[in-house]
Write a protein that holds these residues in place. Structure first.
Motif, PDB file in Angstrom:
ATOM      1  N   ALA A 116      31.263  30.153  60.107  1.00  0.00           N
ATOM      2  CA  ALA A 116      30.793  29.067  59.250  1.00  0.00           C
ATOM      3  C   ALA A 116      29.725  28.229  59.941  1.00  0.00           C
ATOM      4  O   ALA A 116      28.838  27.671  59.279  1.00  0.00           O
ATOM      5  N   ALA A 117      29.792  28.138  61.243  1.00  0.00           N
ATOM      6  CA  ALA A 117      28.849  27.280  61.964  1.00  0.00           C
ATOM      7  C   ALA A 117      27.474  27.925  62.107  1.00  0.00           C
ATOM      8  O   ALA A 117      26.442  27.255  61.966  1.00  0.00           O
ATOM      9  N   THR A 118      27.460  29.225  62.394  1.00  0.00           N
ATOM     10  CA  THR A 118      26.188  29.894  62.663  1.00  0.00           C
ATOM     11  C   THR A 118      25.671  30.718  61.491  1.00  0.00           C
ATOM     12  O   THR A 118      24.491  31.063  61.444  1.00  0.00           O
ATOM     13  N   GLY A 119      26.553  31.092  60.566  1.00  0.00           N
ATOM     14  CA  GLY A 119      26.156  31.957  59.466  1.00  0.00           C
ATOM     15  C   GLY A 119      26.003  33.394  59.878  1.00  0.00           C
ATOM     16  O   GLY A 119      25.473  34.214  59.112  1.00  0.00           O
ATOM     17  N   GLN A 120      26.495  33.727  61.080  1.00  0.00           N
ATOM     18  CA  GLN A 120      26.395  35.095  61.565  1.00  0.00           C
ATOM     19  C   GLN A 120      27.733  35.803  61.486  1.00  0.00           C
ATOM     20  O   GLN A 120      28.785  35.168  61.303  1.00  0.00           O
ATOM     21  N   LEU A 121      27.705  37.137  61.592  1.00  0.00           N
ATOM     22  CA  LEU A 121      28.939  37.906  61.596  1.00  0.00           C
ATOM     23  C   LEU A 121      29.782  37.534  62.807  1.00  0.00           C
ATOM     24  O   LEU A 121      29.298  37.528  63.949  1.00  0.00           O
ATOM     25  N   ALA A 122      31.055  37.231  62.548  1.00  0.00           N
ATOM     26  CA  ALA A 122      31.964  36.930  63.657  1.00  0.00           C
ATOM     27  C   ALA A 122      32.448  38.204  64.323  1.00  0.00           C
ATOM     28  O   ALA A 122      32.844  38.188  65.488  1.00  0.00           O
ATOM     29  N   GLU A 123      32.447  39.289  63.594  1.00  0.00           N
ATOM     30  CA  GLU A 123      32.829  40.605  64.113  1.00  0.00           C
ATOM     31  C   GLU A 123      32.244  41.651  63.168  1.00  0.00           C
ATOM     32  O   GLU A 123      31.827  41.326  62.054  1.00  0.00           O
ATOM     33  N   PRO A 124      32.175  42.911  63.595  1.00  0.00           N
ATOM     34  CA  PRO A 124      31.601  43.934  62.716  1.00  0.00           C
ATOM     35  C   PRO A 124      32.357  44.006  61.380  1.00  0.00           C
ATOM     36  O   PRO A 124      33.586  43.909  61.345  1.00  0.00           O
ATOM     37  N   PRO A 125      31.644  44.159  60.282  1.00  0.00           N
ATOM     38  CA  PRO A 125      32.310  44.234  58.972  1.00  0.00           C
ATOM     39  C   PRO A 125      33.088  45.531  58.808  1.00  0.00           C
ATOM     40  O   PRO A 125      32.820  46.535  59.474  1.00  0.00           O
ATOM     41  N   ASP A 126      34.078  45.480  57.891  1.00  0.00           N
ATOM     42  CA  ASP A 126      34.829  46.683  57.518  1.00  0.00           C
ATOM     43  C   ASP A 126      34.231  47.260  56.246  1.00  0.00           C
ATOM     44  O   ASP A 126      33.843  46.522  55.323  1.00  0.00           O
ATOM     45  N   PHE A 127      34.164  48.590  56.192  1.00  0.00           N
ATOM     46  CA  PHE A 127      33.652  49.290  55.016  1.00  0.00           C
ATOM     47  C   PHE A 127      34.758  50.168  54.447  1.00  0.00           C
ATOM     48  O   PHE A 127      35.346  50.980  55.183  1.00  0.00           O
ATOM     49  N   LEU A 128      35.051  49.986  53.163  1.00  0.00           N
ATOM     50  CA  LEU A 128      36.059  50.801  52.475  1.00  0.00           C
ATOM     51  C   LEU A 128      35.356  51.562  51.363  1.00  0.00           C
ATOM     52  O   LEU A 128      34.967  50.982  50.345  1.00  0.00           O
ATOM     53  N   ALA A 129      35.168  52.865  51.549  1.00  0.00           N
ATOM     54  CA  ALA A 129      34.406  53.678  50.592  1.00  0.00           C
ATOM     55  C   ALA A 129      35.327  54.557  49.769  1.00  0.00           C
ATOM     56  O   ALA A 129      36.338  55.078  50.267  1.00  0.00           O
ATOM     57  N   ARG A 130      34.979  54.720  48.485  1.00  0.00           N
ATOM     58  CA  ARG A 130      35.724  55.607  47.587  1.00  0.00           C
ATOM     59  C   ARG A 130      34.736  56.390  46.732  1.00  0.00           C
ATOM     60  O   ARG A 130      33.766  55.841  46.218  1.00  0.00           O
ATOM     61  N   GLY A 131      34.983  57.696  46.608  1.00  0.00           N
ATOM     62  CA  GLY A 131      34.182  58.525  45.719  1.00  0.00           C
ATOM     63  C   GLY A 131      32.818  58.888  46.254  1.00  0.00           C
ATOM     64  O   GLY A 131      31.973  59.402  45.510  1.00  0.00           O
ATOM     65  N   LEU A 132      32.579  58.655  47.557  1.00  0.00           N
ATOM     66  CA  LEU A 132      31.266  58.957  48.123  1.00  0.00           C
ATOM     67  C   LEU A 132      31.223  60.322  48.796  1.00  0.00           C
ATOM     68  O   LEU A 132      30.146  60.858  49.049  1.00  0.00           O
ATOM     69  N   GLY A 133      32.391  60.864  49.106  1.00  0.00           N
ATOM     70  CA  GLY A 133      32.429  62.174  49.751  1.00  0.00           C
ATOM     71  C   GLY A 133      31.799  62.158  51.128  1.00  0.00           C
ATOM     72  O   GLY A 133      31.208  63.137  51.563  1.00  0.00           O
ATOM     73  N   THR A 134      31.915  61.020  51.827  1.00  0.00           N
ATOM     74  CA  THR A 134      31.295  60.901  53.146  1.00  0.00           C
ATOM     75  C   THR A 134      32.152  60.012  54.022  1.00  0.00           C
ATOM     76  O   THR A 134      33.023  59.276  53.538  1.00  0.00           O
ATOM     77  N   ASP A 135      31.923  60.060  55.325  1.00  0.00           N
ATOM     78  CA  ASP A 135      32.671  59.271  56.294  1.00  0.00           C
ATOM     79  C   ASP A 135      32.246  57.807  56.200  1.00  0.00           C
ATOM     80  O   ASP A 135      31.048  57.487  56.188  1.00  0.00           O
ATOM     81  N   GLU A 136      33.228  56.896  56.148  1.00  0.00           N
ATOM     82  CA  GLU A 136      32.908  55.474  56.064  1.00  0.00           C
ATOM     83  C   GLU A 136      32.108  55.000  57.271  1.00  0.00           C
ATOM     84  O   GLU A 136      31.398  53.996  57.218  1.00  0.00           O
ATOM     85  N   ALA A 137      32.232  55.731  58.399  1.00  0.00           N
ATOM     86  CA  ALA A 137      31.531  55.325  59.613  1.00  0.00           C
ATOM     87  C   ALA A 137      30.021  55.328  59.443  1.00  0.00           C
ATOM     88  O   ALA A 137      29.303  54.644  60.183  1.00  0.00           O
TER      89      ALA A 137
END
Length: 561
Positions: free
Chosen positions: A484-505
């Motif tokens: 909240a103070a810096t507006g930057q990511l505090a840690e890497p975001p999580d990605f949850l993918a469905r129906g893409l047929g590919t690795d979330e990584a």
């Protein structure tokens, strides 16, 4: 010829001696038919139907006309005139009556029986006025005369509306079958009489305007239907519209001749055919129709099932049979007869049903390989005949896609009607008849209103696009914890993918794009969660398109650290 103008605004006040025509559906589409007439401060509605969804409208039950322009004037509506009982002309009546439940509903005996049964399911008891050909009824400033027309359902009516601005004639859906199964001809003498009186505005069914000549007579189908019954080795499954009484009558006659028992499958089919039989429109020999369960122990060559689903509707009985999602199992030796014409836009859905049924071993008989259906609409020769008979001063083609409307307008012009007197318009475009001439004067809202899971209006064009994207491109949820103070990511975001047929990584490579979007937002002093989610979603969407040519639905979730 007039045509829709994108620059059109709201129409001005209607001159007291004018008649306003407002099409809210049925122009540029086959379905959702609804026309509103305005005269001396009062409104008359002609038909109020639904449009059935196409593939790009997943999860939609039906599509309604937009009633927005009526909501402030519900008390001005003097009646709803129904030309006949097909869903594309009566299916939206329950939704309009939910806005005001005491609007008189005017129609023929069978039409009112169909709509009353439908309204009962919505717990609405309508105020009905039954009319027949030759009747005249005055509703406010509208003097309505009803004329018999032949169509693919009994009891069809055209309506002539006399007003202080002139005489309007609306054909409804019609054709000029000279050998109708119910011996009820289109009343051309009445059309001629109205022409002599002077028809100032002629609203004409356009569906078959591209088809030359005259529409084939219903009786000419009998040999093809009889052949199916004569040659089918096992069960016969007939799929038709639930209101197509004429076609079902031909099936009843063939079944009786070949000593087969008939069962109706599907709620709307059971309801409508029960009504038609009770009122005498469907002639059924005693003992011919039985409950579907009674057929289970009978020999297959003694069985006929009549169901809905000829347009590939996903929840109709025939589609569920094709998907093995119905208690009736289609197999070797079964013959499926599709006894309805193909509505434009349904080609892919019907093809899937045919392929599914064929996969299980059924033989499919349809209008592409046998003469098992004729249209209920007038072809070009019949339309020209009517123009020459009536000699209207102005014409407005209705009921059809744009190619049908244009073809109908060209037919009118070919008979001598001046192009300036042909109103070729789209849904929502307002046409005024003043001093004997038509003129486009404005536009009102006439967009699609979607019914989904029984609710009206919750589904929007945007949510439909999301549904299509989900079905075609998949989805990825981005969970971003933001300091909240810096507006930057505090840690890497999580990605949850469905129906893409590919690795979330693979989405880890999108993190720099997210960081850049957040940095830009911080520089602008933006810390609102909603705005940050929009920027993250846009950044991930653009990255996926640029790097992988993918357009998944991106659902960003911002959590404050």
């Amino acid at each position: 010829m007039s045509h829709p103008h994108p620059e059109l605004g709201a129409p001005p006040a209607l001159p007291r001696n004018g008649l306003r025509v407002i099409p809210l559906g049925g122009l540029g589409e086959v379905g959702r038919n609804m026309t509103v007439l305005e005269h001396k401060g009062k409104l008359l509605v002609i038909d109020c139907g639904v449009l059935f969804p196409e593939e790009h409208q997943p999860g939609v039950d039906v599509i309604l006309p937009d009633f927005t322009m009526l909501r402030d004037r519900l008390q001005d509506i003097v009646g709803i005139v129904l030309t006949h009982g097909h869903e594309d002309h009566i299916g939206a009546v329950p939704y309009l009556l939910k806005e005001r439940n005491d609007i008189p509903v005017v129609g023929s005996r069978l039409t009112l029986a169909f709509i009353t049964a439908k309204l009962k399911e919505h717990r609405i008891r309508p105020k009905t006025i039954q009319v027949a050909e030759g009747d005249r009824r005055t509703m406010g400033p509208f003097d309505c005369e009803f004329i018999a027309v032949n169509h693919s359902i009994p009891d069809g009516l055209a309506v002539a509306v006399r007003t202080g601005a002139g005489l309007l004639l609306h054909t409804g859906d019609f054709k000029m079958d000279q050998f109708p199964l119910d011996d009820r001809l289109t009343d051309l003498r009445a059309f001629g009489r109205l022409g002599e009186e002077g028809v100032d505005l002629f609203l004409v069914d356009s569906t078959n305007a591209e088809v030359p000549g005259f529409t084939t007579a219903e009786k000419d189908l009998a040999p093809a239907i009889e052949k199916v019954f004569r040659t089918a080795p096992g069960r016969i499954v007939v799929s038709s519209f639930a209101s197509h009484v004429h076609r079902i009558q031909q099936v009843m006659d063939a079944a009786h001749e070949h000593k087969r028992k008939v069962a109706f499958v599907g709620r709307s089919m059971v309801r409508n055919m029960g009504i038609a039989q009770e009122l005498g429109y469907l002639k059924v020999p005693r003992g011919l129709v039985v409950d579907a369960k009674a057929l289970e122990g009978m020999a297959p060559n003694k069985v006929v099932l009549v169901c809905t689903g000829s347009q590939g509707e996903p929840m109709a009985a025939l589609s569920r049979m094709a998907n093995r999602d119905h208690q009736i199992r289609i197999g070797e030796g079964d013959t499926v007869l599709l006894a309805s014409s193909l509505i434009p836009g349904n080609e892919n859905a019907v093809s899937r049903v045919i392929n599914g049924l064929t996969r299980w071993g059924a033989k499919i008989v349809h209008q592409g390989n046998a003469k098992v259906h004729v249209s209920g609409h007038a072809s070009a020769g019949e339309l020209i005949y009517c123009y020459n008979l009536i000699k209207p001063r102005n014409v407005m083609p209705v009921h059809g896609e744009w190619r049908h409307l244009r073809a109908n307008a060209d037919l009118a012009i070919s008979t001598g009607i001046h192009p300036d007197r042909v109103a070729l318009v789209d849904d929502g475009v307002v046409v005024d008849l003043v001093d004997g001439r038509v003129k486009v004067t404005g536009k009102v809202r006439a967009g699609y209103v979607y019914v989904s899971a029984g609710t009206v209006g919750d589904v929007t064009e945007e949510s439909l696009r999301d549904r299509v994207t989900l079905s075609q491109q998949g989805t990825v949820t981005v969970v971003a914890i933001v300091d909240a103070a810096t507006g930057q990511l505090a840690e890497p975001p999580d990605f949850l993918a469905r129906g893409l047929g590919t690795d979330e990584a693979m989405f880890d490579a999108a993190i720099p794009a997210i960081e850049k979007a957040l940095a830009a937002a911080a520089a602008e002093g933006i810390g609102d969660h909603g705005e940050l989610e929009k920027r993250i979603g846009r950044a991930v969407s653009q990255w996926a398109d640029r790097k992988h040519r993918r357009n998944p639905l991106v659902i960003p979730v911002v959590i404050e650290a």
